[in-house]
Design a protein around this motif. Structure first.
Motif, PDB file in Angstrom:
ATOM      1  N   TYR A 102       4.037  -8.979  -1.218  1.00 53.59           N
ATOM      2  CA  TYR A 102       2.979  -9.960  -1.468  1.00 53.59           C
ATOM      3  C   TYR A 102       3.239 -11.303  -0.797  1.00 53.59           C
ATOM      4  CZ  TYR A 102       0.904  -6.682  -4.671  1.00 53.59           C
ATOM      5  OH  TYR A 102       0.293  -5.579  -5.187  1.00 53.59           O
ATOM      6  N   GLY A 103       4.537 -11.608  -0.572  1.00 52.90           N
ATOM      7  CA  GLY A 103       4.868 -12.848   0.131  1.00 52.90           C
ATOM      8  C   GLY A 103       4.321 -14.079  -0.574  1.00 52.90           C
ATOM      9  N   GLY A 104       4.121 -15.135   0.205  1.00 47.74           N
ATOM     10  CA  GLY A 104       3.497 -16.349  -0.317  1.00 47.74           C
ATOM     11  C   GLY A 104       4.261 -16.984  -1.460  1.00 47.74           C
ATOM     12  N   ARG A 105       3.497 -17.467  -2.445  1.00 43.79           N
ATOM     13  CA  ARG A 105       4.105 -18.224  -3.514  1.00 43.79           C
ATOM     14  C   ARG A 105       4.987 -17.347  -4.404  1.00 43.79           C
ATOM     15  NH1 ARG A 105       0.237 -22.340  -6.377  1.00 43.79           N
ATOM     16  NH2 ARG A 105       0.224 -23.086  -4.247  1.00 43.79           N
ATOM     17  N   LEU A 106       4.529 -16.123  -4.643  1.00 45.65           N
ATOM     18  CA  LEU A 106       5.307 -15.202  -5.478  1.00 45.65           C
ATOM     19  C   LEU A 106       6.687 -15.000  -4.864  1.00 45.65           C
ATOM     20  CD1 LEU A 106       5.247 -13.233  -7.906  1.00 45.65           C
ATOM     21  CD2 LEU A 106       4.648 -11.445  -6.272  1.00 45.65           C
ATOM     22  N   ASP A 107       6.681 -14.761  -3.541  1.00 44.39           N
ATOM     23  CA  ASP A 107       7.933 -14.574  -2.816  1.00 44.39           C
ATOM     24  C   ASP A 107       8.828 -15.790  -3.001  1.00 44.39           C
ATOM     25  OD1 ASP A 107       9.807 -13.542  -1.022  1.00 44.39           O
ATOM     26  OD2 ASP A 107       8.847 -14.566   0.669  1.00 44.39           O
ATOM     27  N   MET A 108       8.224 -16.964  -2.866  1.00 42.89           N
ATOM     28  CA  MET A 108       9.027 -18.179  -2.941  1.00 42.89           C
ATOM     29  C   MET A 108       9.666 -18.325  -4.316  1.00 42.89           C
ATOM     30  SD  MET A 108       8.247 -22.084  -2.169  1.00 42.89           S
ATOM     31  CE  MET A 108       8.342 -22.331  -3.905  1.00 42.89           C
ATOM     32  N   ILE A 109       8.843 -18.130  -5.350  1.00 41.18           N
ATOM     33  CA  ILE A 109       9.374 -18.295  -6.707  1.00 41.18           C
ATOM     34  C   ILE A 109      10.480 -17.279  -6.980  1.00 41.18           C
ATOM     35  CG2 ILE A 109       8.803 -18.080  -9.153  1.00 41.18           C
ATOM     36  CD1 ILE A 109       5.995 -19.151  -8.395  1.00 41.18           C
ATOM     37  N   LEU A 110      10.215 -16.017  -6.627  1.00 39.76           N
ATOM     38  CA  LEU A 110      11.211 -14.980  -6.900  1.00 39.76           C
ATOM     39  C   LEU A 110      12.502 -15.242  -6.143  1.00 39.76           C
ATOM     40  CD1 LEU A 110       9.028 -11.735  -6.928  1.00 39.76           C
ATOM     41  CD2 LEU A 110      10.207 -12.798  -8.843  1.00 39.76           C
ATOM     42  N   MET A 111      12.381 -15.564  -4.861  1.00 38.73           N
ATOM     43  CA  MET A 111      13.591 -15.727  -4.070  1.00 38.73           C
ATOM     44  C   MET A 111      14.367 -16.982  -4.445  1.00 38.73           C
ATOM     45  SD  MET A 111      13.390 -12.892  -2.940  1.00 38.73           S
ATOM     46  CE  MET A 111      15.011 -12.663  -2.290  1.00 38.73           C
ATOM     47  N   ARG A 112      13.650 -18.057  -4.836  1.00 38.78           N
ATOM     48  CA  ARG A 112      14.375 -19.237  -5.301  1.00 38.78           C
ATOM     49  C   ARG A 112      15.155 -18.913  -6.566  1.00 38.78           C
ATOM     50  NH1 ARG A 112      14.625 -19.645  -1.709  1.00 38.78           N
ATOM     51  NH2 ARG A 112      13.520 -20.593  -0.029  1.00 38.78           N
ATOM     52  N   SER A 113      14.533 -18.111  -7.461  1.00 36.39           N
ATOM     53  CA  SER A 113      15.254 -17.735  -8.682  1.00 36.39           C
ATOM     54  C   SER A 113      16.487 -16.917  -8.331  1.00 36.39           C
ATOM     55  CB  SER A 113      14.345 -16.905  -9.599  1.00 36.39           C
ATOM     56  OG  SER A 113      13.071 -17.466  -9.638  1.00 36.39           O
ATOM     57  N   ILE A 114      16.319 -16.019  -7.359  1.00 37.79           N
ATOM     58  CA  ILE A 114      17.463 -15.205  -6.930  1.00 37.79           C
ATOM     59  C   ILE A 114      18.564 -16.104  -6.365  1.00 37.79           C
ATOM     60  CG2 ILE A 114      18.183 -13.495  -5.209  1.00 37.79           C
ATOM     61  CD1 ILE A 114      16.676 -12.218  -7.442  1.00 37.79           C
ATOM     62  N   ASP A 115      18.150 -17.099  -5.597  1.00 36.80           N
ATOM     63  CA  ASP A 115      19.131 -18.041  -5.039  1.00 36.80           C
ATOM     64  C   ASP A 115      19.946 -18.710  -6.144  1.00 36.80           C
ATOM     65  OD1 ASP A 115      18.482 -17.533  -2.484  1.00 36.80           O
ATOM     66  OD2 ASP A 115      17.272 -19.333  -2.160  1.00 36.80           O
ATOM     67  N   VAL A 116      19.219 -19.090  -7.215  1.00 31.96           N
ATOM     68  CA  VAL A 116      19.912 -19.756  -8.318  1.00 31.96           C
ATOM     69  C   VAL A 116      20.923 -18.802  -8.954  1.00 31.96           C
ATOM     70  CG1 VAL A 116      19.628 -20.700 -10.627  1.00 31.96           C
ATOM     71  CG2 VAL A 116      18.088 -21.401  -8.786  1.00 31.96           C
ATOM     72  N   LEU A 117      20.513 -17.533  -9.141  1.00 34.59           N
ATOM     73  CA  LEU A 117      21.444 -16.569  -9.730  1.00 34.59           C
ATOM     74  C   LEU A 117      22.660 -16.392  -8.832  1.00 34.59           C
ATOM     75  CD1 LEU A 117      19.302 -13.677 -11.250  1.00 34.59           C
ATOM     76  CD2 LEU A 117      20.315 -15.667 -12.353  1.00 34.59           C
ATOM     77  N   MET A 118      22.423 -16.421  -7.507  1.00 33.93           N
ATOM     78  CA  MET A 118      23.531 -16.207  -6.581  1.00 33.93           C
ATOM     79  C   MET A 118      24.441 -17.428  -6.466  1.00 33.93           C
ATOM     80  SD  MET A 118      21.954 -13.881  -3.575  1.00 33.93           S
ATOM     81  CE  MET A 118      23.444 -13.081  -3.041  1.00 33.93           C
ATOM     82  N   ALA A 119      23.951 -18.567  -6.962  1.00 32.07           N
ATOM     83  CA  ALA A 119      24.782 -19.764  -6.884  1.00 32.07           C
ATOM     84  C   ALA A 119      25.913 -19.718  -7.905  1.00 32.07           C
ATOM     85  CB  ALA A 119      23.931 -21.011  -7.102  1.00 32.07           C
ATOM     86  N   PHE A 120      25.802 -18.821  -8.894  1.00 34.71           N
ATOM     87  CA  PHE A 120      26.877 -18.673  -9.878  1.00 34.71           C
ATOM     88  C   PHE A 120      27.968 -17.771  -9.315  1.00 34.71           C
ATOM     89  CE2 PHE A 120      23.320 -19.629 -12.670  1.00 34.71           C
ATOM     90  CZ  PHE A 120      23.894 -20.370 -13.691  1.00 34.71           C
ATOM     91  N   PRO A 121      29.237 -18.137  -9.509  1.00 36.98           N
ATOM     92  CA  PRO A 121      30.263 -17.121  -9.293  1.00 36.98           C
ATOM     93  C   PRO A 121      29.937 -15.980 -10.270  1.00 36.98           C
ATOM     94  CG  PRO A 121      31.264 -19.277  -9.498  1.00 36.98           C
ATOM     95  CD  PRO A 121      29.814 -19.430  -9.868  1.00 36.98           C
ATOM     96  N   TYR A 122      29.946 -14.720  -9.778  1.00 34.32           N
ATOM     97  CA  TYR A 122      29.275 -13.669 -10.541  1.00 34.32           C
ATOM     98  C   TYR A 122      29.747 -13.541 -11.985  1.00 34.32           C
ATOM     99  CZ  TYR A 122      33.225 -10.472 -10.248  1.00 34.32           C
ATOM    100  OH  TYR A 122      34.443  -9.910 -10.394  1.00 34.32           O
ATOM    101  N   ILE A 123      31.056 -13.724 -12.199  1.00 37.99           N
ATOM    102  CA  ILE A 123      31.525 -13.434 -13.560  1.00 37.99           C
ATOM    103  C   ILE A 123      31.058 -14.488 -14.550  1.00 37.99           C
ATOM    104  CG2 ILE A 123      33.732 -14.629 -13.655  1.00 37.99           C
ATOM    105  CD1 ILE A 123      34.849 -12.069 -14.894  1.00 37.99           C
ATOM    106  N   LEU A 124      30.807 -15.706 -14.077  1.00 39.52           N
ATOM    107  CA  LEU A 124      30.359 -16.761 -14.994  1.00 39.52           C
ATOM    108  C   LEU A 124      29.032 -16.391 -15.625  1.00 39.52           C
ATOM    109  CD1 LEU A 124      31.196 -20.138 -13.290  1.00 39.52           C
ATOM    110  CD2 LEU A 124      32.311 -19.008 -15.194  1.00 39.52           C
TER     111      LEU A 124
END
Lengths: 623, 315
Positions: A102-124
Motif C-alpha cells: 500500500y505504501g504511502g502513509r501506512l508504509d511510513m507509519i509502519l516502518m517508523r514503528s519498526i525503526d523504533v523497535l530496532m533502536a532497542f538492543p533486542y534483549i531490552l
C-alpha cells in the motif's frame, strides 16, 4: 535440486543437516522412548554422575534423571523457538506486505514503528515485555517473537516493494483483479523464498533467545523446564557438579551449530560468486608455470615479448586467453595493440608485470625481456622494482582505478614513496604538484586535496597519467585510456600522452579497440584476434594496405570522412569462444577468403615485407 | 559534514520519542492498580483515589505520558520501591559497570574480529584461514552464558588464573589490576559471538575489495603487499564493516545481561533481571529507557565515524 546437491557436497553443511535431523528425530520420538518421568524427585540420587545406575546421564540436584530431562527439554526448547519464529514470520510478513503493497502513509507509519523497535538492543525489549507479562515460558515466547518481527517486516517489505512495482502486478491491477487474490496468488509465491531465508537465519537465534530467557529465570518456570532453565538450575552447582550444566549446554551448542552450518551451506549454495570462484583472493603477482624449453628470444629494443601464453583456469576448465603472443617495442616508440574486446589485449598488457588476477590466471609460456631481464623469472619483490618505477600503467576506467577514499595527493605521492623512501613530505608534495602541472591540470593545489568522486572523468584520467609518470618510467602501458571518456576529452588525453611520450622519449604500449585513435598516436600496430597477434607492422602501412582479412574487415567497419559512398561494413558472425577454439585459424569461420587449408592446422607467423602476418592466403598472394 | 551530523541528530529525535512511547505504553499495560499495589493492606477506596490523584493516575493516558516525559527530561526517572532510592541513581551506578564490561568486549570484538578477518582473507584457504574459520564457527554457536560458565570452570576453578565472579575482590580489592583480573573472562565471553560475526564479515569484505580495480592500481604502482592489504584494501573494507560494528554493539549490550548474571557483574543487565523478578516495574522502565537511549546515541557516533571515513557520503 541443484541447490540440494550443492549443499550435500558442502561437507560441513551436510554434517550440520545430519546433526540437526538427528536431534529433531530424537526430540520427536521422546514420548515413545519410555523414559523415566523427568520430574520424579529422588534425593537419594542427588548429583549422580553420568553412567550411574539407572541414569545414563546422571541426575540433577533433585535426583531427577538428566537424560529424560534433556530430551524433554530439547523438545520444549525446539518447539518454543520454532513457534516464536512462526509468529514473528507471520506478523512480520503481514506488516511488510501491508507497508510494501500500500505504501504511502501506512508504509511510513509502519516502518517508523519498526525503526523504533530496532533502536532497542533486542534483549531490552524482550525484558520489558516479560516484565509486563510476568515470567513464564509463554511470555518469553511472545517477547522473543515480537523482538524478531522487525527483521521479517523489513525483508518482506523490500521484496514486496520490488514486486508491487513490477509490470505484471500493474497489469494484473488494471485487469481488475481484487487485491486479495492479487496478494495471495501473485505476491505470496514470490515472497515465500524471502520469508524462508529470513526464517532459517533467525530460527536458531530464537531458540537461543528463549533458552536465554529461561536461563535468566524469566522463561519456563518449574517444574516445566527447557534447556535454558536446566542450564540455569545447573549453574548453582557449576563448580561442585559441572555435569548438570555441561549436558544441557552442549545440547544448545549442538543445535545452534547445526543450524549455523546448514544456514551457511544454504547461503553459499545460493551465492553465485562462490561457485564462479569470484571470491578467491588474488595473489600479488600472477602465477607463472611456464612450459619448457623457453623460447629463444632475440632482444629487440626496450621490451621483447615472445611466445607469451596466459590461461585462465576456472573450475577445472582452462581458457586460453593469450596464445603465443610476440612483439617488441623500442625506446621512444609507440606500439598500438588493437582488437575487439575479449581478444586478449588487456591480458597481454597486464601479463607483462604479472598483474593478471590469479587465481584464475596462470602464465604458461613465453619470455618477456625488458632491458635483457626476463620479467617472468622475477620473484615478487624483484618485480616490484619494475612496477610503477620502470614500467607504469594507465588504466581504462579512472573511475574505478583510483582509490575512492584517498585524496589525490596521497595517491600521487604513494607512487613515489613506495620506490624512494628518502624524500620528505614537502618534497613529495612539491613533486606531486609538478606532476599535475605536467598533465596540464590548471589548479593543482586544489586538485591535490580533492577526492576522485569530486573530479570529472577527464581530470581523473589525467591523474591516472600523472601517477604513471611519477617515477619517470621507461615504458608506459596505457590500457584503453580513453575508452571511458567523452570524445572531446579523449582528444585532450591523447594529446597529453603523445606530447609526454615525445618530450620524455617514453616507450608507449597503447591498447585500444579504436582504429581512429590508434592512427593518431602509434608508430606501429599489432592487431589481436582470439588471443593471437594476426598482423603487425608500421601504422601507416597497415592502415593503408591491411593484409590480414581480419585487419581489413576491422578497417571496413569504420565510416570514413569524405568518402560518403563507402558504407561501413560489420564483420559477419561473432568472435569465437576462447574455451572452444578451432584447430586452425580462429578467424576462418568469419573470413570471406577462407580456404579448406585454413582450418586444418594452426597458422604460423610469417614475415613479409616488414610485416608479420598469421594468414596462409597472404603467403600465397605474395609467394 | 556538520550539516549532515545535525540532520542525523535531528533524525534521532523521533526515534528517541518513539522509544519513550514504547516504554511508557508497555508500563501502562501492566494489569492491576498500582496504587493498590503500593498501599497494600491500607487500600481503602478513599486512599486509592487519593493516591491516584497524587500520582496523577486519574488523568488520561496521553496527559500522563507528557507529564512522565517531562520528568524524564529533568532526570527524574521515578523511585524504585524495591531499592527505595531514585531510579536514576541506581541506573547510573550500574551503567558504569556495564559500560566497562561492554566497552571492553566491544573493543576486543572489533579489533580481534577485523584482524582475524584480514588474516583469513589474505591467506585464504591456508591453515591460518581454516583455523580462524573453525574458531569463528564455534564462537558464533556457543551461547555466551554457557561459554562464560565453561570459562569459570576451567580458568577460575581449574587453573585459578582469574576470579570467578564479581567486579572487585570483596576484601582488599578495588585497584585497576583487581578490576582487570575480574574483567578478563566476562569481557572475552561477551565478545566471542560478535568477534565471530565481525571476523566473518571482514573476511568477506576484504575478499570482495581485493578484486577491485584500485587494488590493481596499487599493485601497478609497485606498492608492497602489506601496504596494498592495509592502506588500500582494509581502508576500503572498513567502510562496509563499520555499520556492522554498530549493529554488533547492540548484541554486545544484549549479551551483557547474561554475562552479568553468570559472572555476578554489578551492571544494568543484572539489575533489570532482579527488578523483573521483584516486579519493580519503575526500575525496569528506567533501565530499559536509559540503555536504549544510550544505544541510539552510540549509533549516531557510528554514523559520524562513517562520515569521517568515507568522504563520498558528504556529497
Amino acid at each position: 535440486m541443484e541447490l540440494v546437491t550443492r549443499i550435500i557436497r558442502n561437507r560441513l553443511a551436510a554434517f550440520g543437516a545430519v546433526m540437526l535431523l538427528l536431534i529433531l528425530i530424537v526430540s520427536l520420538l521422546t514420548p515413545v522412548f519410555g523414559l523415566t518421568d523427568p520430574n520424579v524427585i529422588d534425593t537419594s540420587n542427588r548429583f549422580m554422575l553420568p553412567f550411574g545406575e539407572g541414569h545414563l546421564l546422571g541426575a540433577d540436584h533433585l535426583g531427577r534423571d538428566i537424560l529424560s530431562r534433556l530430551l524433554w527439554g530439547t523438545r520444549l526448547s525446539l518447539m518454543v523457538g520454532v513457534a516464536a519464529a512462526i509468529i514473528a514470520a507471520t506478523a512480520g510478513s503481514l506488516i511488510g506486505i501491508l507497508a510494501g503493497y500500500y505504501g504511502g502513509r501506512l508504509d511510513m507509519i509502519l516502518m517508523r514503528s519498526i525503526d523504533v523497535l530496532m533502536a532497542f538492543p533486542y534483549i531490552l525489549l524482550a525484558l520489558a515485555i516479560v516484565a509486563v507479562l510476568g515470567p513464564s515460558l509463554m511470555n518469553a515466547l511472545i517477547a522473543v517473537a515480537i523482538v524478531n518481527i522487525p527483521f521479517f517486516a523489513r525483508n518482506v517489505r523490500g521484496a514486496t516493494l520490488a514486486i508491487a512495482q513490477s509490470d505484471y502486478i500493474a497489469a494484473a491491477k488494471l485487469s481488475g483483479r481484487n487485491t486479495f487474490s492479487l496478494l495471495l496468488f501473485e505476491l505470496m509465491p514470490n515472497l515465500i523464498s524471502v520469508i524462508v531465508v529470513a526464517f532459517s537465519t533467525t530460527v536458531g537465534w530464537m531458540i537461543l533467545e528463549t533458552a536465554g530467557l529461561s536461563f535468566l529465570g524469566l522463561g519456563s518456570q518449574p517444574p516445566q523446564s527447557d534447556l535454558g532453565s536446566m542450564l540455569g538450575e545447573g549453574r548453582a552447582a557449576l563448580i561442585t557438579h559441572p555435569h548438570t550444566s555441561l549436558i544441557p549446554g552442549i545440547m544448545i551448542f549442538a543445535i545452534v551449530m547445526g543450524i549455523n552450518l546448514l544456514g551457511d551451506g544454504i547461503r553459499d549454495a545460493l551465492d553465485p560468486r562462490l561457485a564462479k570462484g569470484a571470491l578467491r583472493r588474488a595473489l600479488p603477482i600472477t602465477k607463472i608455470d611456464r612450459d619448457l624449453p623457453l623460447p629463444r628470444t632475440e632482444e629487440r629494443g626496450l621490451l621483447s615479448v615472445s611466445g607469451l601464453k596466459t590461461d585462465f583456469q576456472i573450475a577445472g576448465k582452462t581458457t586460453k586467453a593469450i596464445r603465443d603472443v610476440s612483439f617488441h617495442i623500442g625506446r621512444g616508440e609507440c606500439l598500438a595493440l588493437v582488437g575487439e574486446s575479449g581478444s586478449g589485449k588487456s591480458v597481454t598488457a597486464l601479463s607483462l608485470t604479472g598483474l593478471v588476477a590469479s587465481p584464475p590466471a596462470v602464465i604458461t609460456g613465453g619470455k618477456i625481456l625488458f632491458e635483457g631481464t626476463d620479467l617472468l623469472s622475477l620473484k615478487f619483490e624483484q618485480m616490484r622494482e619494475y612496477r610503477g618505477k620502470r614500467i607504469a600503467y594507465v588504466f581504462q576506467d579512472p573511475n574505478s582505478s583510483l582509490h575512492p577514499l584517498h585524496n589525490i595527493c596521497d595517491q600521487l605521492i604513494e607512487s613515489i614513496k613506495v620506490h624512494d623512501g628518502s624524500m620528505g613530505r614537502r618534497a613529495l608534495e612539491a613533486k606531486a604538484v609538478q606532476l599535475l602541472k605536467d598533465v596540464r591540470i590548471a589548479s593543482p593545489e586544489r586538485v591535490m586535496k580533492s577526492y576522485p568522486h569530486e573530479l570529472s572523468g577527464g581530470m581523473r584520467q589525467r591523474i591516472g597519467i600523472a601517477i604513471a609518470l611519477a617515477n619517470d618510467p621507461e615504458l608506459i602501458i596505457a590500457d584503453e585510456p580513453t575508452t571511458a571518456l567523452d570524445v572531446t576529452v579523449q582528444a585532450q588525453i591523447l594529446h597529453i600522452l603523445k606530447r609526454l611520450q615525445r618530450e620524455r622519449g617514453l616507450a608507449l604500449l597503447f591498447i585500444s579497440h579504436d582504429m581512429n585513435v590508434v592512427a593518431q598516436i602509434s608508430d606501429r600496430i599489432a592487431v589481436m584476434y582470439a588471443g593471437q597477434i594476426v598482423e603487425a607492422g608500421s601504422t601507416k602501412a597497415v592502415l593503408e594496405k591491411p593484409r590480414h582479412p581480419y585487419t581489413k574487415a576491422l578497417l571496413d567497419c569504420l565510416p570514413q570522412l569524405g568518402k560518403g559512398q563507402a558504407m561501413p561494413r560489420a564483420i559477419n558472425g561473432s568472435p569465437p569462444l576462447l574455451e572452444d577454439l578451432p584447430d586452425g585459424c580462429a578467424f576462418a569461420p568469419r573470413c570471406s577468403f577462407v580456404t579448406p587449408a585454413c582450418q586444418k592446422r594452426p597458422i604460423d607467423v610469417n614475415l613479409i615485407g616488414g610485416r608479420s602476418l598469421r594468414c596462409i592466403r597472404m603467403e600465397l598472394d605474395d609467394g | 559534514m556538520t550539516r549532515y551530523l545535525i540532520l542525523r541528530i535531528l533524525a534521532a529525535v523521533p526515534v528517541l520519542l518513539g522509544i519513550t512511547l514504547v516504554v511508557f505504553v508497555i508500563l501502562s499495560l501492566i494489569p492491576g492498580d498500582p496504587a493498590m499495589a503500593i498501599l497494600g493492606s491500607y487500600s481503602t477506596p478513599e486512599n486509592v483515589a487519593q493516591l491516584n490523584q497524587q500520582l496523577g493516575l486519574d488523568r488520561p493516558l496521553f496527559q500522563r505520558y507528557f507529564i512522565w516525559l517531562g520528568n524524564i527530561l529533568q532526570g527524574d526517572f521515578g523511585r524504585s520501591f524495591a531499592l527505595n532510592r531514585p531510579v536514576i541513581d541506581e541506573i547510573i551506578e550500574r551503567f558504569h559497570a556495564t559500560l566497562i564490561l561492554s566497552g571492553t568486549a566491544f573493543l576486543i570484538c572489533s579489533l580481534l574480529g577485523i584482524m582475524a578477518g584480514v588474516i583469513s582473507a589474505t591467506r585464504q584457504y591456508s591453515w591460518a584461514d581454516k583455523f580462524i574459520t573453525f574458531s569463528v564457527l564455534i564462537g558464533i554457536s556457543v551461547p555466551s552464558f554457557f561459554l562464560g560458565m565453561m570459562m569459570i570452570l576451567y580458568f577460575a576453578v581449574q587453573l585459578r588464573w582469574f576470579p570467578a565472579s564479581g567486579m572487585y575482590a570483596l576484601y582488599g580489592g578495588g585497584g585497576l589490576s583487581d578490576l582487570l583480573s575480574h574483567l578478563v573472562m566476562p569481557a572475552l565471553a561477551l565478545a566471542a559471538v560478535a568477534t565471530g560475526v565481525i571476523a566473518r564479515l571482514s573476511r568477506a569484505a576484504m575478499l570482495e575489495v581485493l578484486r577491485l580495480d584500485f587494488i590493481r592500481t596499487a599493485r601497478a604502482k609497485g606498492a608492497p603487499e602489506r601496504r596494498v592489504i592495509l592502506r588500500h584494501a582494509l581502508r576500503h573494507a572498513i567502510v562496509s564493516i563499520l555499520p556492522v560494528l554498530g549493529l554488533q554493539a547492540g548484541f554486545v549490550l544484549s549479551g551483557a545481561v547474561y554475562i552479568e548474571i553468570v559472572f555476578q557483574w554489578p551492571g544494568v543487565g543484572r539489575m533489570l533481571v532482579d527488578a523483573i523478578l521483584a516486579r519493580d516495574i519503575i526500575l525496569v522502565q528506567g533501565g530499559v529507557l536509559f540503555v536504549a537511549s544510550c544505544y541510539v546515541i552510540f549509533n549516531i557516533i557510528v554514523d559520524a565515524a562513517q562520515l569521517w571515513l568515507d568522504p563520498r557520503v558528504k556529497s
